[in-house]
Design an enzyme around this catalytic site. Structure first.
Site, PDB file in Angstrom:
ATOM      1  N   GLU A   5       0.831  -1.208   0.000  1.00 14.35           N
ATOM      2  CA  GLU A   5       0.000   0.000   0.000  1.00 14.35           C
ATOM      3  C   GLU A   5       0.863   1.254   0.000  1.00 14.35           C
ATOM      4  O   GLU A   5       0.497   2.258  -0.606  1.00 14.35           O
ATOM      5  CB  GLU A   5      -0.952  -0.016   1.198  1.00 14.35           C
ATOM      6  CG  GLU A   5      -2.064  -1.057   1.088  1.00 14.35           C
ATOM      7  CD  GLU A   5      -1.604  -2.471   1.368  1.00 14.35           C
ATOM      8  OE1 GLU A   5      -0.493  -2.646   1.917  1.00 14.35           O
ATOM      9  OE2 GLU A   5      -2.345  -3.422   1.032  1.00 14.35           O
ATOM     10  N   HIS A  21     -10.447  -5.554   8.401  1.00 18.58           N
ATOM     11  CA  HIS A  21     -11.338  -5.331   7.267  1.00 18.58           C
ATOM     12  C   HIS A  21     -12.555  -4.499   7.647  1.00 18.58           C
ATOM     13  O   HIS A  21     -13.213  -3.936   6.794  1.00 18.58           O
ATOM     14  CB  HIS A  21     -11.827  -6.665   6.689  1.00 18.58           C
ATOM     15  CG  HIS A  21     -10.732  -7.608   6.323  1.00 18.58           C
ATOM     16  ND1 HIS A  21     -10.028  -8.326   7.258  1.00 18.58           N
ATOM     17  CD2 HIS A  21     -10.200  -7.943   5.125  1.00 18.58           C
ATOM     18  CE1 HIS A  21      -9.115  -9.065   6.656  1.00 18.58           C
ATOM     19  NE2 HIS A  21      -9.201  -8.848   5.363  1.00 18.58           N
TER      20      HIS A  21
END
Lengths: 336, 438
Positions: free
Chosen positions: A74, A142
């Site tokens: 990321e 998540h």
């Protein structure tokens, strides 16, 4: 950024109801067609079309150099997006789940200050798409929303659409603008029946900082966004309430909130993000500061407690604000 | 409270006790310095593979040291870029100007004209010679010690000083640190205080250039210390995955503030060798040899431009001065290191080479040094007319609220208005800087 709201088309086009996944896919497809500088990239977004299918078919249609997979990095995804934005492209990087963005924290901060620290010599506009929030079972990676973290990065706008129509309108405005945007895609809304809307047309755009009054009433103002909007609507059943879907948090629609609170004299803020220093605290502070004399009850919040999201659905159900908890707080405030 | 495990562990049987290695530099303050452990190969002894070669063919060069200028002050071997005397003199002057600039700005900081400065003394070749090997519109993503690139590309020195002084002509309106320049016109990206963030950004720019079928490449500079950052790994991975037209310049100046290169892994291998695991070409270069720097950068640029792949170059050099004006290196390293550095000084070496080939003289050198010092002095005087740091507000107060976003959002309008009100209450009377921009 465009502040123009195009009228929704009448007739046949408006009949088509889409979920948020189709909405995002459609908006990306059209922007890829119209703007040769738009690039879509992220983990699994290319051939496979994304773990939530939001980019399905886009690589086949627009080619591998415009829609492609990235390494699991990321920091790298946002870092290269900064370079692409500085070059003049309009990257749309996807972060697969909310907390996967943490390795990119430094790059996100670096991107946000670019225009300011170079006095407009450089800027790196991009739209970072990011699913998150509760869905069936929870976990600390998540399922968090934690949108407030992005608001403390100067230079970033933050969109938190609650339905397919808003997703189209805000994504289109994000892509046309020249500021970096965090575009939050709530996992529980992606295919929720409530969030499905008629297709708003190929030119529909929504301004940032303009809330939507989803219900109107006189006795209480409920300020919310994202997946809490349908829960607040359900909780307000039988109550004369203004329900305000903020739609964007940076900037947020202060005027709509204050105008409503001055009418209803009560303010409840509902969000999924953690309570302490959540964005609700900012709204409560502004309401207390600017509408103190209009209030008939304390400003209140219903939020997640300050814990990671638990996996067990029964625990998660208790942790995420429920219709019952929201309703209990509404009743308490109305009776105050 | 959780209990700590009992220590030491007693159930290891006959297994030997483990020990932790904490790196320690060879020399500390007061130590006699002996660099004989450094292997310095003969200039010209290194082979020069084809620019489009498989990355693996560069393996020997990742452990060797590419050198052109020999002890005899002549250029040797396959890496000699064979530059004409005019280019060599320009290179020498660029480096001399950078050094004169650094001297003056360092003194300016000591005189209280600015908050902070960073010299690049001893490392001038790694910026100047590298920049000269690139096209002027190749994009540069610098770290904080690459003022040589801006000067080589002709950015006005007076504008650099205006920013260093944070005065009314500061193009960045007093927002940015003194030496964090940026110039789109000179293809010089902004500098970040979060080290190594520029590496993936350079790769992204290079990917964009490739996506668009452009011909410009991206280059980036990073110190050996911050190759330890995760951004370095991300950047190398993305560069190799997409075969991005990018060059990573790792300036190994041996010291990251007070931490020697061993804390970035230098005790075990070279920084150029990092390239090999990623499938990048890797070159290790004498960073105080301007001709070797030029040749290596040119090799990597040609490789990138031909879609033959990215390159990581380690420039082996020495940080002759402190990290910054806030640093005193006498507290952690031996002062003899600078004198004993076996690769010498880049300006002296190029000067001796030009004299050796009959294209320069000591008299010309003295005249050039004087001319550079005068030029910087004149620019300094010019900049001082615009004010210096600490002499009041040089830009309208409200400008610090601008450019956070493309358009000023309501919350910043409110906060700017509130701040301006508070200033007027605290200091009633005329506020020329508040009114100036309205």
């Amino acid at each position: 950024m465009s502040t123009e709201v195009k009228a929704k088309p009448e007739g046949e086009v408006a009949e088509r109801r889409i979920n948020m996944i189709e909405a995002i896919n459609d908006a990306l497809d059209i922007m890829l067609q119209r703007d040769p500088d738009v690039i879509v990239m992220g983990e699994d977004v290319g051939y496979f079309g994304g773990v939530f299918r939001c980019t399905a078919g886009l690589q086949e249609k627009h080619g591998k150099t415009r829609v492609f997979d990235t390494p699991i990095s990321e920091c790298g995804i946002i870092g290269v997006a900064v370079g692409m934005g500085a070059y003049g492209l309009r990257p749309v990087p996807e972060i697969q789940f909310r907390k996967y963005a943490e390795p990119a924290t430094e790059q996100i901060n670096d991107c946000g200050t670019m225009r300011w620290r170079t006095n407009n010599r450089f800027a790196a506009p991009m739209v970072v798409r990011m699913p998150g929030g509760f869905f069936k079972c929870g976990d600390p990676w998540h399922s968090q929303t934690n949108e407030v973290a992005f608001i403390h990065n100067p230079g970033w706008k933050v969109a938190v659409p609650s339905n397919a129509e808003d997703a189209v309108g805000l994504l289109r405005t994000s892509l046309r603008g020249n500021d970096p945007v965090i575009f939050f895609e709530h996992r529980n809304l992606l295919d929720l029946a409530w969030a499905r809307r008629p297709y708003p047309g190929d030119d529909f755009a929504l301004p940032f900082g303009k809330a939507r009054l989803t219900r109107q009433g006189t006795d209480i103002t409920i300020v919310t966004w994202g997946a809490m909007v349908p829960r607040c609507e359900d909780a307000a059943e039988g109550i004369s309430a203004d329900v305000i879907d903020l739609r964007t948090l940076m900037p947020w629609d202060k005027d709509a909130v204050l105008e409503s609170v001055r009418k209803t004299r009560r303010c409840l803020i509902v969000h999924e993000d953690l309570q302490t220093a959540g964005f609700g605290a900012e709204i409560a502070a502004v309401v207390a500061d600017e509408a103190f004399l209009d209030l008939d009850a304390p400003v209140a919040r219903v939020t997640m407690p300050d814990i990671p999201s638990p996996h067990n659905p029964l625990l998660l159900e208790w942790a995420v604000p429920s219709v019952e908890r929201i309703r209990a707080k509404i009743d308490e405030l109305v009776a105050f | 409270m959780a209990k700590r495990p009992s220590q030491p562990a007693t159930d290891g049987g006959n297994r030997p006790a483990l020990s932790l290695h904490v790196p320690e530099p060879k020399f500390r303050p007061g130590d006699t310095v002996d660099f004989s452990h450094l292997k310095i190969p003969e200039a010209g002894a290194q082979s020069r593979p084809d620019e489009a070669c498989h990355a693996r063919e560069t393996e020997p060069l990742a452990y060797d040291l590419i050198r052109v200028l020999g002890e005899d002050n002549k250029a040797h071997g396959a890496w000699d870029p064979k530059l004409d005397p005019e280019t060599l003199r320009a290179m020498l002057r660029n480096m001399a100007l950078v050094r004169a600039f650094d001297e003056r700005m360092f003194r300016g900081q000591r005189q209280g004209k600015t908050s902070f400065y960073m010299k690049c003394t001893g490392e001038e070749a790694t910026s100047v010679a590298a920049a000269m090997a690139l096209a002027s519109d190749d994009m540069v993503f610098p770290s904080y010690r690459q003022q040589g690139i801006l000067i080589t590309r002709g950015y006005p020195i007076v504008d650099m000083i205006n920013q260093i002084y944070s005065n009314k002509a500061d193009k960045l309106k007093g927002r940015q640190l003194p030496i964090m320049y940026s110039s789109r016109d000179h293809s010089f990206f902004s500098i970040s205080g979060n080290l190594a963030t520029q590496l993936p950004q350079a790769v992204g720019w290079a990917m964009a250039s490739a996506i668009k079928g452009d011909s410009r490449i991206a280059t980036t500079w990073v110190g050996e210390g911050s190759t330890a950052e995760g951004d370095f790994h991300s950047a190398c991975t993305f560069a190799t995955v997409y075969n991005a037209p990018v060059i990573f310049n790792v300036v190994n100046n041996q010291w990251a503030i007070s931490s020697f290169s061993g804390f970035a892994g230098a005790e075990r291998t070279t920084f150029a060798a990092r390239a090999l695991g990623y499938g990048l070409a890797g070159l290790r270069v004498d960073g105080n040899d301007a001709l070797a720097v030029y040749a290596a950068e040119q090799w990597a640029a040609n490789r990138a431009r031909a879609n033959a792949g990215p390159t990581l170059i380690e420039y082996f050099t020495y940080r002759a001065e402190g990290h910054s004006t806030s640093d005193d290196p006498t507290g952690y390293r031996s002062a003899q290191e600078r004198e004993e550095w076996p690769l010498g000084d880049p300006i002296m070496r190029l000067k001796r080479h030009l004299i050796e080939i009959g294209e320069w003289s000591l008299e010309q050198q003295v005249a050039m040094d004087l001319e550079c010092a005068e030029l910087v002095k004149a620019a300094t005087k010019e900049a001082e007319k615009n004010g210096i740091l600490g002499h009041g507000l040089h830009h309208p107060f409200h400008t610090m609220f601008e450019d956070v976003f493309e358009e000023l959002p309501w919350h910043l309008q409110e906060q700017a208005a509130q701040a301006t009100r508070e200033r007027k209450i605290k200091w009633p009377g005329h506020h020329p800087m508040e009114d100036a921009g309205k």
